[in-house]
Scaffold this active site. Sequence first.
Site, PDB file in Angstrom:
ATOM      1  N   SER A 153     -13.005  -2.280  -1.060  1.00  0.00           N
ATOM      2  CA  SER A 153     -13.325  -1.705   0.244  1.00  0.00           C
ATOM      3  C   SER A 153     -14.788  -1.269   0.259  1.00  0.00           C
ATOM      4  CB  SER A 153     -12.442  -0.491   0.526  1.00  0.00           C
ATOM      5  OG  SER A 153     -11.094  -0.868   0.670  1.00  0.00           O
ATOM      6  N   LYS A 177      -4.749   5.930   9.192  1.00  0.00           N
ATOM      7  CA  LYS A 177      -5.639   6.531   8.207  1.00  0.00           C
ATOM      8  C   LYS A 177      -6.752   7.287   8.912  1.00  0.00           C
ATOM      9  CE  LYS A 177      -7.802   5.356   3.784  1.00  0.00           C
ATOM     10  NZ  LYS A 177      -8.136   4.261   2.851  1.00  0.00           N
ATOM     11  N   ARG A 204       0.850  -1.192   0.000  1.00  0.00           N
ATOM     12  CA  ARG A 204       0.000   0.000   0.000  1.00  0.00           C
ATOM     13  C   ARG A 204       0.884   1.239   0.000  1.00  0.00           C
ATOM     14  NH1 ARG A 204      -4.629   0.683   4.624  1.00  0.00           N
ATOM     15  NH2 ARG A 204      -6.195   1.746   3.363  1.00  0.00           N
TER      16      ARG A 204
END
Length: 514
Positions: free
Chosen positions: A415, A444, A346
């Site tokens: 997601s 996040k 990521r």
Amino acid sequence: MSRFEGFSEGARRVLDAADRLAREYHGTTWQSLHLLHALWSDESRAAELMERAGLTQSALHAELPLAETANDRSRPSHTADSPVEHDDLLLSQESVLGAARRFAVGRDEIGTEFLLAGILAVDDDISARLARLGMDADAFHAEFTVPDTEPSEPIDVQINLRPPDTAATEAIDTSRVLDAAANRAREGLRVVEDFVRFVLDDADLSERLKTLRHRLQVELESFGGADLMFARDTQHDVGTQIQTVTESRRESPRSVLLANTRRVEEALRTIGEFGKRIAPTAAAAIEQLRYDFYTIERAVYVIWRSRERLRNAHLYLLATDSLCPRGLGPVVKAALAGGVDIVQLREKTLSDRRLIEQARRLREWTHAADALLIINDRPDIAALVNADGVHLGQDDMPVREARRIVGGEKLVGVSTHHLDQARQAVLDGADYLGVGPTFPSATKTFSEFAGLEYIRAVAEEVSLPWFAIGGISQENVAQVYDAGGRRIAVSNAICGADDPEAAARLLRSAIVGG
């Protein structure tokens, strides 16, 4: 004598449909309003005459909506404040049927056009409203009141037996085909639904299949519904004696599923093709129903395949170099040793060259550990480094576009943040879901949290593999498990741990063993 004696098959079908409309909208027996809509929907001779007079479906529903009650309409025998009693409704029915019989005197049978003539003769309100839409009731009546002046032929006393009329024979043949195909479609849909319900335990797809079965039943009414069985001749059906070797053997639940999805598709195609001879509009609806089944079928097979591929995948690491104080390489290797099943690379800020280099190293490490590698957001990079798949957010490219890049065998994850997104991702063909955010995250920022309620909702409804995500740690993983989560995706809980291997081992034990 039956009230419907002398009426054609089509007229009886329309009268039955009028009864259904009356029960659905007003819980009573039919009035002329219900009969008018039934005549239109049946694509009958009466519907052709109405269309020829310039009537359209939108105009009919606007001027004479089915939701309108008898009390809303002005009748000679009733006031607006006076409810129409059951006996009055029956009287109104008999008036319409009696007028239809009078118009059909001298005819072999009473068709739908005479039912329409009866409505116009008896119901002044409907007649006036249709006149406003361009339908001249007087001209319509005249078509049926002109006496038949054609000279009659003398009766031939010599009786000659001859084969049945070709049109009648073709109608029976078509009905036999439709009856057999309808049975196959209904039976196949039930088997597929039972597989989804009892083998996959998928509530959403079970509901979609049940709805599809009901839609099929509604459309079959346009082809004759239960009346099709009167053309059935099972004893002389040559197909009942034909059986292949594979037909008598089912090696697994999946083989049962495969046989019956094919059966449904083939049966729906047959209904659509032969149905065009009877009710083209309903045949088009059957075609759309078949397309909808294709979508559900793909979702079922993707779920089955993904559950097999991810059967032992419970711990998913989201790896970002900048969030690993001890370095990406040491953390990922330790995490794999501790039981991580999937690693997602990521990285949002790396150049393509650097990202490819990083992905290739992770490909080596995950391959050696018999783990899966997923690339975030970038199906092109996933394809270049032969990763196992790609993960997409709600704002990324659609699943279908990612498939065009990575191919059908790679995993595509999505997601999701609420149940509608999860349902749509399943229909889009996603292989697994990210479900969250569950808790505040150290890596996040989120404006809203789906929370544990979303975890519970997905656990109850979705059978596609999914991973709870968002702020999951040693301190709260038990809450995820209690809510129904059996797979988790984490970042800081491993990357920020003093001992990533031990952290991974503890997390996996908590989610696998509870």
